[in-house]
Design an enzyme around this catalytic site. Structure first.
Site, short mmCIF file in Angstrom:
data_model
loop_
_atom_site.label_atom_id
_atom_site.label_comp_id
_atom_site.label_asym_id
_atom_site.label_seq_id
_atom_site.Cartn_x
_atom_site.Cartn_y
_atom_site.Cartn_z
N GLU A 113 -5.36 23.09 -3.43
CA GLU A 113 -4.50 22.18 -4.17
C GLU A 113 -3.58 22.85 -5.19
O GLU A 113 -2.50 22.35 -5.46
CB GLU A 113 -5.36 21.12 -4.88
CG GLU A 113 -6.17 20.23 -3.95
CD GLU A 113 -5.31 19.35 -3.07
OE1 GLU A 113 -4.14 19.10 -3.44
OE2 GLU A 113 -5.79 18.93 -2.00
N SER A 396 -6.55 -33.69 17.01
CA SER A 396 -5.86 -34.84 16.42
C SER A 396 -5.50 -34.69 14.95
O SER A 396 -4.81 -35.55 14.40
CB SER A 396 -6.69 -36.11 16.61
OG SER A 396 -6.71 -36.48 17.98
#
Length: 768
Positions: A113, A396
């Site tokens: 890093e 419905s």
């Protein structure tokens, strides 16, 4: 005195006698020198301006505390009362002190890093230039970026990781804070903070916790190969997961080992030996849980899954963002709903495989206050969320949305509008439509057709409205579809409980639609708060909302209403049932009256609740909803709404000025002011069927005249108009409905086990 004959000195002779001097500079050189001066001046100015801008931005940089540096970067989720209900990530994180961090791991991290970590002051200009060159030439192999390890720590601790926040101002503040952190803390401490903070995939934060998660042990017991893998994971933890992507993980590990050789931390021989180790060596098969709030995990699973989906759609990174997410979740309502569907104390469920999906929405702002995605789901995390699936017919419950709502809105139908319940064949086909009882009631009122959930009057009404206007009405309620809707969709839409609850909520609040949402506020690591809400849009007139509500009250209160099992004494509420029966080619495989799906969606002025029940694999043997079990959706609604109603004032809806009350056959009815319609024998095909409803002394409604244009069969097929549906009856469905796309492309959760394309059926019955 000179003689006049002496030679005269001229300018030319004087010049000729002079000794030649150096030549003047060439014009081109002078120009270049001037340009150089300008460039240097601009450069100096740019440096000064840049420095000034840097310090200007630095002044407004947020504070970086030891607590922020040492804490994990997980996402915290809060309920509506501000209580933490979940934390995304390693909540059981094992923090490792610097003295217990293996030197090999520390060296691997630094080599990977930030190779100049021990030499820089938190910001490394040489590294920035080198990274820029490496990125330009493509030689970095992803090992070195422009940010130092300290800058990465600051970014993870203080700032938002969203791409939209990667600005010049943010980078300047990041660099400034890195300088301050480097000045205040030792290199060993900074490395300790970093190793404990980084995200390591699968909800894990910190390398010590990662060691336990992936290898079942601590960092001190890992080999060089294993430590190199962990050191390389933070750049892309999901991509470098050794279990899921072993090839990519191995490539990354080997690059870390090469980097360690370059920095002379290990020898080439050690690197070669480590590379020869299998990437899966030492990995455990069973992982230790890293989440807290286990007690509530099952209760809120579906809600949390939808929260994360909503955050992702807004561009947030929930793994490394360190977010504080405030939701609309009413935890008490959520727990009540969970208990209702997962215990036998309220409802008698036929089996553990019988499933439920339900959503509760606040009608006045669109806030989703509770959601259940299933029952008896075991320890599955973020499983199928049936509350948002859109591959099951709403049956419905679609009638108020697609048929009767548009009829009132566009055609000014009164609640007592005469509608025909007579033999019907879908235009252009030989497919007949039936009601649950395979009988006809002749001409009845729209109110009666709705609360008894008669199919044929609904489809005839939709035919009068037209698919185009019905689709427009649905769009106003947040529903769009991939395919053009048909008449059959008038008794079944492929939508979710979330969509339906939000749509019915518009009836509850007087006609305004609010898009449902779960997240109300997000606070990023830099302290910025982002508030979210739903802007209401008028979806229908107040008259339409009121009249539909008044009709849907009868669904639960009328002795022939289809939703009597959802009735709550004394509560002002309205709602609609829905059951979707099997196609005829499968009907002989299930008992008479069995259905695939059963719905109930109801509401008060304070809450809208939609419930779906059924089986995931509805065509598997025994996976049907019996006629008795169709009541379960109503019962779930009843118990949950009873609890919700106890928290709010029980008030009725107020009749708007645009609606006129009238009396028809001693019954209270309503019509849009100025459009009373008519009830007379002249508008019916059955001279006796409307006599019981009386008549209003108004002119005939022009909208009704088109009722005679539908395809019908012989009137001799009609049954007595006195036949009604009992409160335990099933609903009638149309011919088989092919899915017409989901109702909202944002919620496309599907279940592969659900059959979306059933065989066409000429004589199907679904309905209530």
């Amino acid at each position: 005195m000179s003689s006049n004959n002496s030679p005269r000195e001229t300018r030319m002779s004087r010049n000729a006698d002079r000794t030649p001097g150096p030549k003047r500079p060439h014009t081109g050189w002078r120009t270049f020198r001037r340009i150089l001066y300008v460039v240097v001046a601009i450069g100096v100015f740019a440096i000064l301006a840049g420095a000034g801008l840097f310090f200007f931005y630095a002044q407004s940089a947020p504070k970086v505390t030891q607590s922020a540096l040492s804490s994990d970067a997980s996402t915290r989720i809060y309920d509506a009362n501000g209580n933490v209900i979940s934390r995304m990530g390693a909540q059981n994180r094992t923090y490792v002190k610097a003295k217990h961090i293996p030197a090999t791991l520390a060296a691997a991290v630094v080599s990977t890093e930030d190779r100049r970590f021990y030499k820089n002051n938190g910001v490394d200009p040489i590294r920035i230039v080198g990274a820029a060159f490496a990125n330009f030439t493509g030689s970095s192999l992803g090992m070195q970026g422009g940010s130092t390890l300290t800058q990465q720590l600051v970014k993870l601790s203080v700032f938002s990781t969203a791409a939209s926040d990667r600005t010049l101002k943010r980078k300047a503040q990041e660099a400034w804070l890195a300088l301050k952190v480097d000045h205040k803390y030792s290199k060993a401490k900074i490395l300790e903070y970093y190793i404990n903070k980084v995200y390591m995939g699968n909800g894990v934060y910190g390398m010590q916790t990662a060691a336990q998660y992936y290898y079942g042990t601590t960092l001190t017991h890992l080999s060089l190969a294993q430590l190199a893998l962990l050191a390389g994971m933070p750049q892309a933890p999901t991509r470098y997961d050794p279990t899921t992507y072993p090839a990519l993980a191995q490539k990354r590990r080997d690059l870390v080992l090469d980097s360690m050789v370059e920095t002379k931390v290990i020898t080439s021989a050690q690197a070669s030996q480590a590379k020869a180790t299998s990437i899966t060596s030492g990995l455990v098969k069973t992982h230790k849980s890293t989440s807290t709030g286990v007690k509530n995990t099952k209760v809120i699973d579906a809600y949390l899954k939808q929260v994360y989906a909503e955050l992702k759609s807004k561009g947030y990174n929930t793994t490394t963002g360190g977010l504080k997410v405030y939701t609309n979740l009413d935890m008490s309502a959520q727990k009540k709903l969970y208990n209702i569907v997962n215990s036998e104390n309220y409802v008698s469920f036929p089996s553990k495989k019988f499933q439920v999906g339900s959503t509760i929405v606040n009608p006045n702002n669109g806030q989703v206050v509770a959601m259940i995605g299933g029952r008896k789901t075991g320890n599955v995390t973020f499983g199928l969320n049936r509350a948002v699936q859109t591959d099951r017919s709403s049956a419905s419950t679609a009638k108020p949305l697609m048929d009767y709502g548009p009829a009132i809105e566009y055609l000014n139908y009164p609640t007592y509008e005469p509608v025909k319940d007579t033999a019907f064949t879908y235009p252009g086909t030989t497919k007949n439509l039936y009601d649950w009882d395979r009988q006809y009631q002749g001409t009845i009122t729209m109110r009666k057709a709705l609360y008894e959930s008669r199919n044929i009057p609904a489809i005839r009404t939709l035919q009068n409205v037209g698919i185009s206007k019905a689709t427009t009405f649905l769009k106003g309620l947040g529903m769009t579809f991939d395919k053009t809707l048909t008449l059959q969709n008038g008794i079944g839409l492929y939508i979710s409980t979330e969509q339906e609850a939000a749509a019915y909520a518009a009836f509850a609040n007087g006609g305004t639609y609010y898009k449902p949402y779960l997240v109300s506020k997000v606070v990023t690591q830099d302290g910025k708060a982002h508030n979210y809400s739903s802007q209401g849009k008028r979806a229908m007139s107040a008259a339409t909302a009121f009249m539909l509500t008044d009709m849907m009250k009868d669904v639960m209160t009328n002795e022939n209403g289809s939703g009597r099992s959802a009735a709550i004494s004394g509560l002002y509420q309205a709602g609609k049932t829905g059951t979707d029966s099997y196609p005829d080619d499968y009907a002989d495989k299930v008992p008479d009256g069995a259905t695939m799906d059963s719905w109930f969606t109801g509401y008060t002025k304070n809450y809208a609740v939609s419930v779906w029940t059924g089986y995931d694999k509805q065509f598997q043997t025994g996976h049907y909803v019996s006629e008795t079990e169709t009541k379960i959706a109503q019962e779930i609604y009843k118990y949950e709404m009873t609890y919700l109603a106890s928290k709010k004032v029980n008030s009725d809806w107020t009749q708007p000025s645009t609606v006129t009350k009238t009396t028809v056959n001693n019954n209270t009815e309503y019509y849009v002011t100025g459009h009373p319609g008519t009830v007379s024998d002249a508008t019916t095909t059955d001279s006796t069927s409307m006599s019981q409803y009386g008549s209003t002394n108004t002119t005939s409604s022009s909208a009704y005249s088109s009722n005679n244009q539908v395809t019908t069969s012989s009137s001799s097929a009609r049954a007595s108009s006195s036949t009604t549906e009992s409160s335990t009856s099933k609903e009638s469905s149309s011919t088989e409905q092919t899915p017409s796309g989901n109702g909202n492309d944002d919620n496309t959760t599907t279940d592969s086990s659900s059959a979306k394309n059933t065989t066409q059926n000429d004589n199907a019955s679904s309905g209530n």
